[in-house]
Design a protein around this motif. Structure first.
Motif, short mmCIF file in Angstrom:
data_model
loop_
_atom_site.label_atom_id
_atom_site.label_comp_id
_atom_site.label_asym_id
_atom_site.label_seq_id
_atom_site.Cartn_x
_atom_site.Cartn_y
_atom_site.Cartn_z
N ASP A 27 19.02 17.79 23.15
CA ASP A 27 19.01 17.56 24.60
C ASP A 27 20.38 17.08 25.08
O ASP A 27 20.86 17.48 26.15
CB ASP A 27 17.94 16.53 24.98
CG ASP A 27 16.54 17.15 25.01
OD1 ASP A 27 16.45 18.40 24.97
OD2 ASP A 27 15.56 16.39 25.08
N ARG A 30 22.76 20.05 25.19
CA ARG A 30 22.42 21.01 26.24
C ARG A 30 22.61 20.42 27.64
O ARG A 30 23.21 21.05 28.51
CB ARG A 30 20.95 21.46 26.12
CG ARG A 30 20.64 22.33 24.91
CD ARG A 30 19.16 22.69 24.90
NE ARG A 30 18.74 23.23 26.18
CZ ARG A 30 18.95 24.49 26.57
NH1 ARG A 30 19.51 25.34 25.74
NH2 ARG A 30 18.57 24.89 27.76
N THR A 36 24.60 25.00 26.36
CA THR A 36 23.25 25.55 26.41
C THR A 36 23.04 26.64 25.36
O THR A 36 21.94 27.18 25.25
CB THR A 36 22.93 26.11 27.80
OG1 THR A 36 23.96 27.03 28.14
CG2 THR A 36 22.86 25.00 28.84
N GLY A 37 24.07 26.94 24.60
CA GLY A 37 23.88 27.87 23.47
C GLY A 37 23.04 27.23 22.37
O GLY A 37 22.54 27.92 21.49
N HIS A 39 19.80 26.25 21.22
CA HIS A 39 18.47 26.61 21.70
C HIS A 39 17.40 25.75 21.03
O HIS A 39 17.50 25.44 19.85
CB HIS A 39 18.19 28.09 21.41
CG HIS A 39 19.03 29.00 22.26
ND1 HIS A 39 19.12 30.35 22.03
CD2 HIS A 39 19.82 28.76 23.34
CE1 HIS A 39 19.92 30.90 22.93
NE2 HIS A 39 20.36 29.95 23.72
N GLY A 41 13.62 25.70 20.02
CA GLY A 41 12.45 26.57 19.86
C GLY A 41 11.18 25.83 19.51
O GLY A 41 10.08 26.30 19.79
N CYS A 42 11.29 24.68 18.84
CA CYS A 42 10.06 23.99 18.42
C CYS A 42 10.13 22.49 18.60
O CYS A 42 9.10 21.84 18.72
CB CYS A 42 9.72 24.34 16.97
SG CYS A 42 10.84 23.60 15.76
N GLU A 43 11.31 21.91 18.57
CA GLU A 43 11.47 20.45 18.65
C GLU A 43 10.75 19.72 17.54
O GLU A 43 10.47 18.53 17.68
CB GLU A 43 11.03 19.91 20.03
CG GLU A 43 11.95 20.35 21.14
CD GLU A 43 11.44 19.88 22.50
OE1 GLU A 43 12.05 18.98 23.06
OE2 GLU A 43 10.43 20.43 22.98
N GLY A 103 17.86 37.20 21.04
CA GLY A 103 19.01 36.32 20.89
C GLY A 103 18.67 34.84 20.95
O GLY A 103 19.58 34.00 20.96
N PHE A 104 17.40 34.50 20.97
CA PHE A 104 17.06 33.08 21.09
C PHE A 104 17.26 32.33 19.78
O PHE A 104 17.74 31.20 19.76
CB PHE A 104 15.62 32.90 21.59
CG PHE A 104 15.38 31.55 22.20
CD1 PHE A 104 15.75 31.28 23.51
CD2 PHE A 104 14.81 30.52 21.46
CE1 PHE A 104 15.55 30.03 24.07
CE2 PHE A 104 14.60 29.26 22.02
CZ PHE A 104 14.98 29.02 23.33
N THR A 106 19.32 33.30 17.51
CA THR A 106 20.63 33.69 16.99
C THR A 106 21.63 32.54 16.80
O THR A 106 22.28 32.47 15.76
CB THR A 106 21.23 34.79 17.89
OG1 THR A 106 20.24 35.81 18.06
CG2 THR A 106 22.49 35.38 17.30
N GLY B 27 26.51 32.20 22.63
CA GLY B 27 25.83 31.10 23.31
C GLY B 27 25.94 31.17 24.83
O GLY B 27 25.77 30.16 25.51
N MET B 198 10.07 32.94 20.64
CA MET B 198 10.85 31.76 20.26
C MET B 198 11.21 30.92 21.48
O MET B 198 11.39 29.72 21.40
CB MET B 198 12.10 32.17 19.49
CG MET B 198 11.84 32.47 18.05
SD MET B 198 11.20 31.01 17.16
CE MET B 198 9.49 31.46 17.01
N ARG B 281 6.69 23.23 22.31
CA ARG B 281 6.01 24.11 21.37
C ARG B 281 4.56 23.70 21.13
O ARG B 281 3.70 24.55 20.94
CB ARG B 281 6.79 24.19 20.05
CG ARG B 281 6.23 25.18 19.06
CD ARG B 281 6.14 26.61 19.62
NE ARG B 281 7.43 27.21 19.86
CZ ARG B 281 7.58 28.42 20.40
NH1 ARG B 281 6.54 29.17 20.72
NH2 ARG B 281 8.80 28.88 20.63
#
Ligand code: FES
Ligand code: FES
Lengths: 157, 901
Positions: A27, A30, A36-37, A39, A41-43, A103-104, A106, B27, B198, B281
């Protein structure tokens, strides 16, 4: 909530600021620092999308607190290509091999690849694959990622 | 057509690098959570921890006191703005659905209150401070609970969300099944799946004055979202702009907004500051609508030679509490035997409400047909002592059998599953494998070969309101570069790349000189985006047509400028050539500068500029075919499955970019492997989800997925460009291919029940001769569990003739395979004679029938989507009517209605 002053380097640039103790590194990168690259996805440390490099090691930024990187050198996907725009070999390999769709995932995949191939390291295909088994990609079925791995394992970086 | 000249660059069919990648690799993508707006606040939800119960009280006082909290809304506050939670077909729901819980909760995760705060941390803190008291009730969790349990929704008689087909056994069909030389009774259980893009769901809403609303939302089509929000909120006068530049996967989940997104949008309208909600999630795994969870009992009869005789299917799907459209999945039955020579098939298909999170789409929503059919065929082959491939050869529809029309009225002209299978066998030496398999078994190693074939409808358009054509708008800029604005949308599909390839080739320009813009409802025109493997087929066709129009325009202008015949002009690599006049070659830029800036030099009647657009509507359905094979080894000590080889042979017609096509197949296959071996969203007896993180919900990783081999058959389709869709196929044909391989490997131990996922524990059960670790649904003590009536609600007892009770205007809803359809009907009775008119979107139709007591009967012939006679059988009860409509081979559809004043 207690706030803490931290100072660190992100992608070679100095960053100084104050963060809440409970703020995750993801966080912070970002929202506070604008990268913000990174990412999320699950935390909860499973998907690998949030992977960044802290002092040369790949870490899951959702499982680390921002206060823990005080004084550290952090690299995100935004800092991977050369200043002139030349793609990092991992970026080039994924591009050539169609290793991404949405690309998430990536950025995280790239950071793990970058750590393992840093310096002149020539990791084996197996060790790259083992590390990448900690990254979930829901789109590609991993075919292009595996082809990129083969190239990275064979290339002298 | 701008036929490419010798030396012109071909782009269609090339593995060109993707246009999307430079931003995504560095990014610089723009996903919804990457957007920050000035003054933006953050949203979190308080959710139900129980699966079913009444809400006794909601106390927000402590939460509101937390510094940084701006507001808390419950359904009471949101009710200030009326909303209708529409389905993907834009039809109203069959049970009342509110964005936030309205007095009761119906699943664990049901959103109850929405907090607006300075940041997400504070919003989540506040959500956890909201005190909610419940009166808990016993939930209905599984399909079998739903069949016998108390109705999930007040005011309903039972838990049937949707039903089609015939409930009473067909005696003739039963006689055929029971007298057949080989009858395979096959029960397939498919677990519930979390689509798991995702990127989780998320939305930013910003109201810009009284008349403008902008949304950033992760979705499958910004145009679809704009249309949905406008209709659902009844905002015809608001200009709505929806932006979704990059989306981190969707797979059916993000077709349209659902309860949380609509709550945030309404809250944004009420609160007046930009709001952002990003699902985490755990929320995604518990509260985002899910997919599959089906049971299918298929009985299939074969003659002694393995030829199909007849089949019956009894299918159920768990709809959860609030499905995105109540569904009994008629497509399962439409495509069940479409590619096979099946003389007789009947079915019963039902969707069931339960106290679980609702049903949504997932890649190939009807995929259960391929799983059930292809696994049943292998069981039959083992019983008959036939090679499974040989059994398919005897039954598959081949090219020489076509054209033909399936019993469901689907015309087949160019499906090639049989041909794909033969092509596959050129690469796969089955005889050699059988030798290897026999040798391995001697050493206690269990190898198996699985084969499956299927067809899939793709690029469908014209029969469902939201499944439209696609629009391509092209312009050659004054700089000579080409810009396209499209109705397409990519959640990883790479449409900016594939559409640019088509434009570059058809227009005669360099790929690098083409830019495709999408992901913004202010660009291009309506389409549902990525849904139903449609964009390549339809947008591909639109792009070809628009490119041709634009090329014609350039040629017309050049012909006038150079006084040369149009036929002598070609465009190659951005240059305009005139045959035999090299010195007159000009760049597109030079021509464009004249087209835009020098009106005096244009031919009479020539519209200035170089712009063209085309909206293409393809044939109603374009079929993709495939045959796949895979080889596995099952470790009989551990029950682990190792996939050794996987070959795909698909026929998706003209291929725009093989890397994109193979990427779609591989992605679908990885999801198939997850479905068969790993993924499972399940609930305990109280309706608590048992997989709420990715530590419990197992997604395939790189070590679970083999290298895939691809063969492309490439039979051009009838649509412009000859393209066929390829987005869903891997997820449809993958599961039966892998299940068949595992069943073949373990054949010496007996049949492997198809109860997904086939975990090591279950496979060890087969190997060790124990019954599967059967998830016998624990009987839930359900209050007032009244058994369902076995058949449709009985007609009310005949009463005294009261024909006049029918006369007048009625509003009716027919539950069709395409979703609920609304219509109005006018009935006029005269003795036992009934005349009337039905008014619907497809036009007005008059009919004649009969009335006996309160019972009305009439027939109606329709042409769309196929020729059918609909037999209406309706009972009137005061100001309400109920009944069924027999829709030929589609079976029965439910009709409900009420009298209009
Ligand atoms: S977001 Fe950190 S591992 Fe998934
Ligand atoms: S490319 Fe979409 S998750 Fe990997």
């Amino acid at each position: 909530m207690s706030n803490h002053d931290i100072e660190l380097t992100i992608n070679g640039r100095r960053f100084a600021g104050s963060v809440e103790a409970r703020k995750t590194l993801s966080d912070f990168l970002r929202i506070d620092a604008g990268y913000t690259g990174v990412h999320v996805g699950c935390e909860h440390g499973v998907c690998g999308a949030c992977t960044v490099i802290v002092d040369g090691r790949a870490v899951r930024s959702c499982l680390m607190l921002a206060v823990q990187v005080n004084g550290a050198e952090v690299k995100t996907v935004e800092g991977l290509a050369a200043p002139d725009g030349t793609l990092h070999p991992a970026q080039q390999a994924l591009r050539d091999e169609h290793g991404l769709q949405c690309g998430f995932c990536t950025p995280g995949v790239l950071m793990t690849m970058a750590v393992l191939t840093a310096g002149n390291a020539k990791p084996s295909e197996e060790s790259l694959l083992a590390a990448l088994s900690g990254h979930i990609c829901r789109c590609t079925g991993y075919q292009g990622i595996r082809r990129a791995v083969k190239r990275l394992a064979g290339e002298n970086l | 057509m701008n036929a490419p000249g010798i030396g012109a660059t071909r782009y269609i069919g090339q593995r060109v690098p993707r246009k999307e990648d430079p931003r995504l690799l560095t990014g610089r993508g723009q996903f919804v959570d990457d957007i920050t707006l000035p003054g933006m606040l953050h949203v979190a939800f308080a959710r139900s921890p129980i699966a079913r119960g009444k809400i006794l009280s909601i106390d927000t006082a402590a939460a509101l006191e937390l510094p940084g909290v701006h507001a808390i809304y419950t359904n009471t506050e949101l009710a200030a703005i009326k909303v209708e939670m529409l389905s993907f077909y834009l039809t109203p729901p069959t049970v009342p659905i509110t964005p936030l819980a309205n007095g009761s909760v119906a699943y664990v995760g049901d959103p109850i209150a929405l907090v607006i705060a300075d940041d997400r941390y504070i919003a989540e803190d506040a959500a956890s401070l909201i005190e909610i008291q419940y009166e808990e009730e016993d939930p209905v969790v599984t399909i079998s609970d739903a069949k016998t349990g108390a109705p999930v929704h007040a005011g309903t008689d039972n838990n049937i969300a949707a039903i089609m087909g015939v409930e009473e056994p067909d005696e003739d069909l039963e006689a055929i099944l029971h007298s057949a030389p080989c009858l395979v009774t096959h029960r397939v259980t498919h677990q519930r799946i979390a689509q798991s893009p995702m990127e989780t769901r998320g939305v930013i809403v910003t109201r810009e004055g009284a008349e403008e609303l902008t949304l950033y939302i992760t979705c499958q089509s910004p145009h679809m979202i704009a249309r949905y929000v406008s209709l659902a909120l009844g905002l015809p006068d608001t200009s709505i702009r929806v932006i979704a530049k990059d989306v981190g996967g969707s797979f059916g989940l993000k077709n349209h907004p659902w309860r949380e997104e609509m709550s945030v949008i309404i809250a944004g309208l009420l609160f007046g500051r930009p709001l952002k909600w990003i699902e985490d999630r755990v929320e995604n795994l518990t509260s985002a609508n899910q997919a599959r969870e089906q049971e299918f009992l298929v009985r299939t009869a074969f003659d002694a030679n393995g030829r199909l005789i007849a089949s019956h299917g009894d299918y159920s799907v768990n709809n959860g509490a609030y499905p995105q459209g109540a569904d009994c999945n008629i497509a399962v039955h439409m495509f069940m035997w479409a590619a096979y020579k099946m003389p007789a098939y009947a079915f019963l298909t039902r969707g069931w409400y339960s106290n679980t999170v609702g049903l949504a789409a997932y890649r190939g929503p009807w995929a259960m047909e391929s799983l059930a059919r292809e696994t049943a065929l292998d069981i039959a082959a083992r019983r008959l002592g036939l090679e499974p491939i040989e059994l398919r050869r005897r039954n598959l529809v081949t090219l020489t059998d076509q054209p033909l029309t399936t019993p469901f009225g689907i015309p087949l002209g160019d499906i090639t599953p049989a041909e794909c299978l033969e092509k596959l066998l050129e690469t796969l030496d089955v005889a050699a494998f059988r030798v290897e398999q026999a040798e391995a078994r001697k050493q206690g190693r269990y190898l198996g070969l699985g084969v499956a074939a299927y067809i899939e409808p793709t690029g469908s358009a014209g029969s469902i309101a939201t499944m439209t054509g696609e629009l391509a708008q092209l312009r050659i800029e004054p700089t000579g570069k080409v810009t396209a604005t499209m109705s397409t949308h990519s959640q990883g599909h790479g449409t900016q790349t594939t559409m640019a390839q088509i434009i570059a080739e058809k227009l005669g320009v360099a790929y690098e000189d083409v830019t495709v813009f999408e992901g913004d409802s202010s660009r291009g025109g309506f389409s549902p985006g990525a849904a139903g493997s449609r964009q390549g087929v339809i947008a591909g066709g639109a792009t070809i047509k628009a490119s041709e129009l634009l090329a014609e325009k350039v040629k017309t202008l050049a012909s006038h400028l150079f006084n040369a015949p149009v036929e002598s002009i070609t465009i190659e690599n951005g240059m305009v050539h005139i045959a035999g006049a090299k010195e007159m070659t000009r760049s597109l830029r030079a021509i464009a500068e004249i087209a835009y800036g020098e009106p005096a030099r244009l031919p009479p009647g020539f519209e200035a500029g170089l712009e063209a657009q085309y909206r293409y509507t393809p044939p109603p359905m374009t079929f993709t075919s495939a045959a796949h094979a895979c080889i596995v080894e099952v470790d009989t000590d551990t029950g682990f499955v190792k996939i050794q080889r996987w070959i795909s042979c698909e026929d998706c017609g003209t291929i725009i970019n093989p890397a994109v096509v193979e990427g779609q197949i591989a992605g679908g296959l990885a999801q198939a492997i997850g479905t068969v071996l790993l993924e499972e969203m399940s609930f305990d007896a109280r309706g608590n989800p048992t997989a709420v993180t990715y530590k419990d919900y197992l997604l395939p990783s790189i070590s679970d997925i083999p290298d895939f081999e691809y063969l492309h058959a490439c039979t051009p389709s009838q649509s412009v460009g000859g393209i066929r869709g390829v987005g869903e196929g891997g997820a449809i044909i993958g599961p039966p291919t892998l299940v068949n391989a595992i069943a073949d490997a373990l054949a010496p131990f007996g049949e492997v029940p198809v109860e997904l996922p086939l975990t090591p524990v279950k496979l060890l059960g087969v190997i060790e001769g124990r019954s599967l670790a059967h998830k016998a649904p624990e009987p839930v003590a359900v209050a007032a569990a009244a058994p369902l009536p076995a058949a449709a609600p009985p007609a009310p007892p005949p009463s005294a003739p009261s024909s006049a009770a029918a006369d007048g205007m009625w509003k009716m809803i027919l539950s069709t395979p395409m979703g609920p359809q609304e219509m109005k009907g006018q009935f006029i009775t005269n003795g036992t004679l009934l005349t009337g008119t039905l008014f619907s979107d497809v036009g007005d139709q008059e009919f004649e029938g009969s009335i006996t007591g309160n019972s009305l009967k009439w027939d109606l012939k329709v042409k769309k989507p196929i020729s059918l006679t609909l037999k209406y059988d309706v009972q009137i009860d005061g100001d309400n009517l109920t009944g069924k409509v027999k829709m030929g081979f589609f079976g029965n559809a439910k009709l409900t209605g009420e009298r209009l004043p």
